[in-house]
Design an enzyme around this catalytic site. Structure first.
Site, PDB file in Angstrom:
ATOM      1  N   ASN A  10       0.870  -1.175   0.000  1.00  0.00           N
ATOM      2  CA  ASN A  10       0.000   0.000   0.000  1.00  0.00           C
ATOM      3  C   ASN A  10       0.906   1.223   0.000  1.00  0.00           C
ATOM      4  O   ASN A  10       1.505   1.544   1.021  1.00  0.00           O
ATOM      5  CB  ASN A  10      -0.887  -0.048   1.259  1.00  0.00           C
ATOM      6  CG  ASN A  10      -1.673   1.231   1.482  1.00  0.00           C
ATOM      7  OD1 ASN A  10      -1.797   2.059   0.582  1.00  0.00           O
ATOM      8  ND2 ASN A  10      -2.211   1.388   2.693  1.00  0.00           N
ATOM      9  N   TRP A  11       1.004   1.867  -1.153  1.00  0.00           N
ATOM     10  CA  TRP A  11       1.947   2.990  -1.273  1.00  0.00           C
ATOM     11  C   TRP A  11       1.421   4.272  -0.633  1.00  0.00           C
ATOM     12  O   TRP A  11       2.136   5.247  -0.510  1.00  0.00           O
ATOM     13  CB  TRP A  11       2.290   3.224  -2.754  1.00  0.00           C
ATOM     14  CG  TRP A  11       3.367   2.301  -3.261  1.00  0.00           C
ATOM     15  CD1 TRP A  11       3.687   1.076  -2.773  1.00  0.00           C
ATOM     16  CD2 TRP A  11       4.272   2.546  -4.352  1.00  0.00           C
ATOM     17  NE1 TRP A  11       4.731   0.534  -3.481  1.00  0.00           N
ATOM     18  CE2 TRP A  11       5.112   1.408  -4.460  1.00  0.00           C
ATOM     19  CE3 TRP A  11       4.454   3.592  -5.248  1.00  0.00           C
ATOM     20  CZ2 TRP A  11       6.113   1.301  -5.434  1.00  0.00           C
ATOM     21  CZ3 TRP A  11       5.455   3.481  -6.218  1.00  0.00           C
ATOM     22  CH2 TRP A  11       6.271   2.359  -6.301  1.00  0.00           C
ATOM     23  N   LYS A  12       0.117   4.304  -0.297  1.00  0.00           N
ATOM     24  CA  LYS A  12      -0.487   5.501   0.312  1.00  0.00           C
ATOM     25  C   LYS A  12      -0.234   6.726  -0.586  1.00  0.00           C
ATOM     26  O   LYS A  12      -0.215   6.584  -1.799  1.00  0.00           O
ATOM     27  CB  LYS A  12       0.053   5.692   1.735  1.00  0.00           C
ATOM     28  CG  LYS A  12      -0.036   4.399   2.559  1.00  0.00           C
ATOM     29  CD  LYS A  12       0.248   4.588   4.006  1.00  0.00           C
ATOM     30  CE  LYS A  12       0.093   3.257   4.731  1.00  0.00           C
ATOM     31  NZ  LYS A  12       0.207   3.386   6.169  1.00  0.00           N
ATOM     32  N   HIS A  97      -9.293   1.611   5.037  1.00  0.00           N
ATOM     33  CA  HIS A  97      -8.005   1.727   5.730  1.00  0.00           C
ATOM     34  C   HIS A  97      -8.177   2.669   6.925  1.00  0.00           C
ATOM     35  O   HIS A  97      -8.939   3.635   6.859  1.00  0.00           O
ATOM     36  CB  HIS A  97      -6.935   2.258   4.769  1.00  0.00           C
ATOM     37  CG  HIS A  97      -5.568   2.168   5.351  1.00  0.00           C
ATOM     38  ND1 HIS A  97      -5.095   3.095   6.251  1.00  0.00           N
ATOM     39  CD2 HIS A  97      -4.593   1.236   5.211  1.00  0.00           C
ATOM     40  CE1 HIS A  97      -3.874   2.735   6.624  1.00  0.00           C
ATOM     41  NE2 HIS A  97      -3.550   1.613   6.018  1.00  0.00           N
ATOM     42  N   GLU A  99      -6.470   4.971   7.999  1.00  0.00           N
ATOM     43  CA  GLU A  99      -6.200   6.385   7.699  1.00  0.00           C
ATOM     44  C   GLU A  99      -7.419   7.032   7.051  1.00  0.00           C
ATOM     45  O   GLU A  99      -7.668   8.220   7.238  1.00  0.00           O
ATOM     46  CB  GLU A  99      -4.946   6.498   6.816  1.00  0.00           C
ATOM     47  CG  GLU A  99      -3.687   6.235   7.641  1.00  0.00           C
ATOM     48  CD  GLU A  99      -2.530   5.616   6.878  1.00  0.00           C
ATOM     49  OE1 GLU A  99      -2.537   5.636   5.633  1.00  0.00           O
ATOM     50  OE2 GLU A  99      -1.609   5.092   7.548  1.00  0.00           O
ATOM     51  N   GLU A 167      -5.319  -4.662  10.828  1.00  0.00           N
ATOM     52  CA  GLU A 167      -4.217  -3.725  11.040  1.00  0.00           C
ATOM     53  C   GLU A 167      -4.460  -2.929  12.321  1.00  0.00           C
ATOM     54  O   GLU A 167      -5.206  -1.938  12.305  1.00  0.00           O
ATOM     55  CB  GLU A 167      -4.125  -2.741   9.870  1.00  0.00           C
ATOM     56  CG  GLU A 167      -3.903  -3.388   8.525  1.00  0.00           C
ATOM     57  CD  GLU A 167      -3.374  -2.381   7.500  1.00  0.00           C
ATOM     58  OE1 GLU A 167      -2.250  -2.558   7.048  1.00  0.00           O
ATOM     59  OE2 GLU A 167      -4.083  -1.416   7.205  1.00  0.00           O
ATOM     60  N   GLY A 173       2.791   2.201  10.702  1.00  0.00           N
ATOM     61  CA  GLY A 173       3.781   3.253  10.496  1.00  0.00           C
ATOM     62  C   GLY A 173       4.556   3.640  11.744  1.00  0.00           C
ATOM     63  O   GLY A 173       5.267   4.636  11.753  1.00  0.00           O
ATOM     64  N   SER A 212       3.572  -2.287  10.377  1.00  0.00           N
ATOM     65  CA  SER A 212       5.025  -2.404  10.554  1.00  0.00           C
ATOM     66  C   SER A 212       5.579  -3.788  10.198  1.00  0.00           C
ATOM     67  O   SER A 212       6.491  -4.282  10.864  1.00  0.00           O
ATOM     68  CB  SER A 212       5.418  -2.002  11.980  1.00  0.00           C
ATOM     69  OG  SER A 212       5.064  -0.648  12.211  1.00  0.00           O
ATOM     70  N   GLY A 233       2.863  -1.212   4.278  1.00  0.00           N
ATOM     71  CA  GLY A 233       2.917   0.213   3.952  1.00  0.00           C
ATOM     72  C   GLY A 233       4.343   0.639   3.638  1.00  0.00           C
ATOM     73  O   GLY A 233       4.852   0.426   2.541  1.00  0.00           O
ATOM     74  N   GLY A 234       5.007   1.224   4.612  1.00  0.00           N
ATOM     75  CA  GLY A 234       6.342   1.801   4.420  1.00  0.00           C
ATOM     76  C   GLY A 234       7.322   0.871   3.712  1.00  0.00           C
ATOM     77  O   GLY A 234       8.045   1.298   2.799  1.00  0.00           O
TER      78      GLY A 234
HETATM   79  P1  PGA Z   1       3.016   0.154   7.648  1.00  0.00           P
HETATM   80  O1  PGA Z   1       1.553   0.427   7.079  1.00  0.00           O
HETATM   81  O2  PGA Z   1       3.502  -1.125   7.067  1.00  0.00           O
HETATM   82  O3  PGA Z   1       3.831   1.339   7.215  1.00  0.00           O
HETATM   83  O4  PGA Z   1       2.893   0.065   9.151  1.00  0.00           O
HETATM   84  C1  PGA Z   1       0.642  -0.620   6.882  1.00  0.00           C
HETATM   85  C2  PGA Z   1      -0.640  -0.072   6.325  1.00  0.00           C
HETATM   86  O5  PGA Z   1      -1.052   1.024   6.707  1.00  0.00           O
HETATM   87  O6  PGA Z   1      -1.290  -0.715   5.472  1.00  0.00           O
END
Ligand code: PGA
Length: 250
Positions: A10-12, A97, A99, A167, A173, A212, A233-234
């Site tokens: 997930n590149w956000k 998500h 966010e 999640e 993150g 993470s 994510g990251g």
């Molecule tokens: P993260 O994000 O791996 O950076 O913790 C995961 C996500 O939000 O899907």
């Protein structure tokens, strides 16, 4: 039954045209046998989706959207419909998500509508759920996740068209990962709930862990019985890290 693992990036709100190189390095660096064994997916920002979908053609790599509007079209300035994502080449779309739930006050009812739109456009929905730190500390994590799943799952959810991503909000993150025991406990509870809601047909749905996930912890997390892959994510922004996570799936 064995479920095919899904390793999803997930590149956000990250990625410009110059990051095509990173995506190409992912395609080139993942072994053909990994593409055979697992589903490997990158969800870039919508501006890169069509380009990535063309780059991925024939490679085994899948692409998806990060969010969609529930309506098919209309006066919704700045929004993107599920049909547009499918038209740009998306196979999957993330909905709900944390966010989006936090930044845009999205409710589970809205997320369900979005997930319905994803299915109507022949894509697979990745429905995200997860508790906040306060909810975990007060002992309500399972109840929160249960309510989110019951209210967010699309009407016609099956193991084929739907994936759950657990999640924990406090692990996204932050570099903090849930413990193996906590992940195992939640995933077992989710599997039981899916069975309750939709019997065997739904209980076979893939349940991903996100929060993470990195090369150093991926193998241990993927080895948990009811974990069927990860939402990354990251660590999905760099080919070296993402490819190592795919390799950790075995
Ligand atoms: P993260 O994000 O791996 O950076 O913790 C995961 C996500 O939000 O899907």
């Amino acid at each position: 039954m064995t479920r095919k693992m899904l390793i999803a990036g997930n590149w956000k709100m990250n990625g410009l045209q110059e990051n095509r190189t990173d995506f190409q390095n992912m395609i080139d660096g993942i072994s053909p046998s990994a593409f055979d064994l697992h589903d490997v997916l990158i969800c870039p920002p919508a501006t890169l989706l069509h380009t990535f979908s063309k780059m991925a053609k024939g490679s085994g790599m899948l692409v998806g959207g990060e969010d969609c509007h529930p309506a098919a079209s209309g006066a919704h300035t700045g929004d993107i419909s599920a049909a547009m994502l499918a038209d740009a080449g998306a196979d999957y779309c993330i909905v709900g998500h944390s966010e989006r739930r936090a930044d845009h006050k999205e409710t589970s009812a809205l997320i369900k509508e979005k997930a319905n739109a994803v299915l109507q456009n022949s894509m697979t929905a990745i429905v995200c759920v997860g508790e906040t730190l306060a909810e975990r500390k007060s002992g309500n994590a399972t109840e929160v996740v249960t309510q989110q799943i019951r209210a967010s799952l699309p009407t016609a959810a099956t193991a084929k068209n739907c994936v759950i991503a657990y999640e924990p909000v406090w692990a996204i993150g932050t570099g903090v990962t849930a413990t193996i025991d906590d992940i195992a406990e939640m995933h077992t509870a989710i599997r039981k709930l899916l069975h309750e809601i939709g019997g065997e047909a739904l209980a076979a749905a893939r349940v991903l862990y996100g929060g993470s996930v990195k090369p150093s912890n991926a193998a241990e997390i993927f080895a948990i019985d009811d974990v069927d892959g990860g939402l990354i994510g990251g660590a999905s922004l760099k080919a070296e890290d993402f490819n190592a996570i795919v390799a950790a799936a075995g």
